[in-house]
Each structure stands twice: as C-alpha cells, then as structure tokens.
Design an enzyme around this catalytic site. Structure first.
Site, mmCIF file in Angstrom:
data_model
loop_
_atom_site.group_PDB
_atom_site.id
_atom_site.type_symbol
_atom_site.label_atom_id
_atom_site.label_comp_id
_atom_site.label_asym_id
_atom_site.label_seq_id
_atom_site.Cartn_x
_atom_site.Cartn_y
_atom_site.Cartn_z
ATOM 1 N N GLY A 94 1.008 10.021 -4.102
ATOM 2 C CA GLY A 94 1.086 8.917 -3.140
ATOM 3 C C GLY A 94 0.133 7.824 -3.609
ATOM 4 O O GLY A 94 -1.031 8.107 -3.919
ATOM 5 N N ALA A 95 0.646 6.593 -3.670
ATOM 6 C CA ALA A 95 -0.113 5.503 -4.294
ATOM 7 C C ALA A 95 -1.532 5.331 -3.724
ATOM 8 O O ALA A 95 -2.512 5.346 -4.476
ATOM 9 C CB ALA A 95 0.695 4.209 -4.189
ATOM 10 N N ASP A 111 4.894 1.606 -4.245
ATOM 11 C CA ASP A 111 3.905 1.894 -5.294
ATOM 12 C C ASP A 111 3.424 0.619 -5.961
ATOM 13 O O ASP A 111 2.384 0.600 -6.603
ATOM 14 C CB ASP A 111 4.511 2.840 -6.333
ATOM 15 C CG ASP A 111 4.642 4.233 -5.732
ATOM 16 O OD1 ASP A 111 5.640 4.468 -5.027
ATOM 17 O OD2 ASP A 111 3.712 5.039 -5.911
ATOM 18 N N ASN A 142 9.237 1.666 -5.794
ATOM 19 C CA ASN A 142 8.958 2.840 -4.959
ATOM 20 C C ASN A 142 9.732 4.028 -5.534
ATOM 21 O O ASN A 142 10.462 3.895 -6.525
ATOM 22 C CB ASN A 142 9.331 2.562 -3.490
ATOM 23 C CG ASN A 142 8.803 3.632 -2.554
ATOM 24 O OD1 ASN A 142 7.633 4.010 -2.628
ATOM 25 N ND2 ASN A 142 9.647 4.168 -1.684
HETATM 26 O O1 MRU Z 1 5.450 10.179 -7.050
HETATM 27 P P1 MRU Z 1 4.746 10.117 -5.728
HETATM 28 O O2 MRU Z 1 5.043 11.267 -4.841
HETATM 29 O O3 MRU Z 1 3.259 9.865 -5.886
HETATM 30 O O4 MRU Z 1 5.387 8.821 -5.098
HETATM 31 C C1 MRU Z 1 5.076 8.417 -3.820
HETATM 32 C C2 MRU Z 1 5.873 7.298 -3.346
HETATM 33 O O5 MRU Z 1 6.732 6.773 -4.007
HETATM 34 C C3 MRU Z 1 5.489 6.746 -2.030
HETATM 35 O O6 MRU Z 1 6.601 6.272 -1.352
HETATM 36 C C4 MRU Z 1 4.527 5.600 -2.283
HETATM 37 O O7 MRU Z 1 3.479 6.023 -3.109
HETATM 38 C C5 MRU Z 1 3.975 5.067 -1.059
HETATM 39 S S1 MRU Z 1 2.835 6.208 -0.397
HETATM 40 C C6 MRU Z 1 2.091 5.657 0.961
#
Ligand code: MRU
Length: 380
Positions: A54-55, A246, A256
């Site tokens: 998650g970003a 992201d 995203n």
């Molecule tokens: O690959 P991940 O699980 O880290 O990706 C997460 C996402 O794409 C989320 O939608 C994004 O980071 C927003 S999190 C608040």
C-alpha cells in the site's frame, strides 16, 4: 482501526532506535501475525515481498528503513546507498521515494552523531501525519457518499449505498484509516446503510485484505471475481466506485493497482461516479507524459501460483498451488494508469478536486494545495 475489538495500527515502534514491527500482510486473512524489522535490509525485503504494502504504508515503513540505516552507518555514502536500495524495492508508488527523500534530506542536514535520533523522530512524525491525512480524506469523502444516497432515496430506491472498490486501499495500506475505505468506515460509523463490492484483485488478491478489514469493522460486503465488475455496473447494482492511488499526475491521471482502468471504463460507460482517494503525497508533480512512469513488473510466479487455505488432509494450513507449470510465459504488471477523463473526483486531505479535464485539473490541485496547511503537516 480494530482487530477483534483491539485498536491496531499497521506499524509500531517496538523499541525506539532499535526496531519496528509490521503486520505481515502476506499471511492475511488467514493469520494475524507481526513481523519485526531491525535492519534497513529487513525493511527493504519486507517492502519487496509485500509483507508491507500500500503506497502510504510503504512510504512510512521506508522512513523507518532510513532510521535503521542511520543506526547502522550514519555516513553520507552509507545513507545514500541505503535510500537507493529502499527506493528500488517498488518503483511505481511515489509515496516511497517521497518519504525516503524527505527523511534523507532531513538527516543529511544534521551532524552524523545526531542522525539516527533525527531520523527516528522524523519517521514517528510521519506516522502521525499519515493517520491525520487519511482521517481527513475520510471526512472529505463522506459527504460525496451521503449525497449519492440522498439522491437514491429521493428516487424511492433502496436506502443502501452500493460502493465498489478495487485492491486494498483500507487501513492495511496506510498506518490507519486507509484512503478509499476511510469515507466508507466513517459512513458506516455514522449509521449509513452501506454495502461494498470487493473486487478480488488477481494476482495478489488484495481484495481478501479489504474484505477482512470490512468484516472486522462490521461493514457489509461481497467479494467478486474481477471479471464480474462490469456486469454489476450494467445491472444498476453499483452506485459509485472508489479506489486509492499509487501516483497521481498534476493533470489527474492515476496509477493504481492493475485492473483499475477497466473498472473506470465500465463506470464511465454506465454513468457511475468514479472517485479516487489519495493523500497529496501521492501527487507526482514531475509526472508529465501519460506513459512517463515506471510500471512495476513483478515475478511471474505470482500469476502462475495462488495461495489459500489447504482444505485437504492438512486442513487449515496456508498453502500455494500451481495453476501453470514453472516457466510458462506470463505478464505481471502491478499497476495501470487511468486517464483523468474517466475520473469524476479526486479526494485528498486538502479537499475534493473536480476532475474537469487535463487543462483545468493541474490548476485545481495547485490551488487546493495552496490552502493553509494543517498543523500535522509541520514537516512539509
Ligand atoms: O501492490 P500494492 O498492494 O502495494 O498496491 C496497492 C494499491 O494499488 C492501492 O490501491 C494503493 O497503494 C493505494 S493504498 C491506500
């Protein structure tokens, strides 16, 4: 947020200047376990293997990675090396480099002997900032949901708002609250009847994390295979879509989780509002060309294999099964980019930006960000 009634955050300092612990997200929703990080290399590994993900959360975890690197060797060269290694773990989510570069800039400005303490303090403040930002995103997003439900009930339709989300942009993707799920948690807490369509999000199945979070919080939700989304939208079963981000370009294009673009296309075709919720730290002011960012390509085995609970003789064990032979060619880009024309609004902690097209969007953002900042942003 709460797990089995206990307030929990995704990252906690175990011992100041020594270690932090994170929820191991590769074990959810099957087991709730903590993973301790006490070297900058351990932080890099946890981010690369998506124990933390998650970003916003990888940004904050990366900040502690810099603090641990300062403990290990506070020279300029060693800190530069550790920061580069941390940033390289996941290239698309801009929050990671944003957070690491902030801490790095801060510590390089102080004498070597004071760097570790300065970095730990900075990372601790970033934790507080993250929580405030996400809660504020929730407060800005809530009226959008209330308005949609109001319109629905004026038409005499069922008084439940059906929201679709993709991936996991809940509290597990941040320190607390989440981005896309923050307005949903607040709506539920306010007594609104809200139901969430949770998209599975192959290949990593982050939808399982979303469903687990919503269930723990008591929010009604239904899991769907990714391919089901368009059909539900055509049948009038989705009132809006809300996702995280992201990376957001100044003109409002959004990188995203892979599959976001397809949901945005379906939403547009069915006149369904498509909202993106992200803190301002997700805006990359240097992102100019639509295809000008690196899209992380992950291991093919994430597509060839799938994890779950084994239901054979050893019932209850987390197991991985192969869908395809080793070495079969697969593609595994982790993100896609949704163009601004498919996005209705972007919800940030500074307010809601109307996405009225590439020409005006950058201006909207810039004027929002010029608003007086909240005290929690003291480090910006
Ligand atoms: O690959 P991940 O699980 O880290 O990706 C997460 C996402 O794409 C989320 O939608 C994004 O980071 C927003 S999190 C608040």
């Amino acid at each position: 947020m709460k797990v089995r009634g206990q307030a929990v955050r995704t990252i906690e300092v175990v011992e100041e200047d020594v270690s932090v612990r994170v929820i191991d997200q590769t074990m959810l929703p099957y087991e709730f376990t903590w993973h301790t990080l006490n070297t900058s290399q351990a932080v890099a590994d946890a981010i690369a293997t998506m124990k933390v993900r998650g970003a916003p959360l990888i940004g904050v975890t990366g900040a502690y990675g810099v603090a641990l690197a300062c403990n290990e060797d506070p020279t300029d060269e060693a800190i530069e090396r550790a920061c580069a290694a941390l940033i390289a773990t996941r290239p698309t989510a801009v929050n990671l480099s944003w957070a690491i570069n902030r801490v790095k800039e801060h510590v390089l400005a102080v004498p070597q002997m004071a760097r570790a303490t300065a970095a730990w303090q900075f990372a601790n403040i970033m934790v507080t900032e993250d929580v405030t930002r996400n809660h504020t995103i929730g407060k800005h997003g809530l009226p959008l949901l209330q308005e949609l439900l109001q319109r629905k009930s004026e038409k005499g339709l069922i008084k439940t708002l059906n929201v679709m989300t993709h991936c996991n942009a809940g509290w597990l993707a941040t320190v607390d609250w989440g981005t896309a799920l923050a307005p949903i948690f607040l709506a539920h807490d306010s007594g609104m009847h809200i139901h969430v369509w949770v998209s599975e999000t192959r290949p990593r199945n982050q939808g399982l994390l979303t469903q687990w979070e919503l269930r723990e919080h008591g929010v009604p939700c239904t899991m769907l295979a990714d391919n089901t989304a368009g059909h539900l939208m055509q049948r009038g079963m989705v009132d809006c879509v809300i996702v995280g981000a992201d990376r957001v370009s100044p003109s409002g294009d959004v990188a995203n989780k892979i599959g976001t673009y397809l949901k945005a296309l379906s939403a547009k075709d069915n006149d369904i509002p498509f909202f993106v919720a992200a803190p301002s730290s997700t805006i990359d002011w240097k992102w100019e060309r639509f295809d000008g960012i690196e899209i992380e390509e992950r291991r093919g085995d994430e597509v060839r294999k799938i994890r779950g609970l084994h239901d054979g003789e050893i019932w209850g064990e987390v197991a991985e099964v192969a869908l395809l032979d080793d070495g079969q060619p697969v593609a595994n880009p982790a993100f896609d980019v949704t163009p601004n024309r498919l996005i209705s609004k972007i919800i940030t902690e500074r307010g809601v930006a109307e996405v009225a097209g590439a020409k005006t969007f950058a201006g909207t953002f810039a004027s929002m960000l010029d608003k007086p900042r909240q005290p929690a942003h003291a480090l910006d």
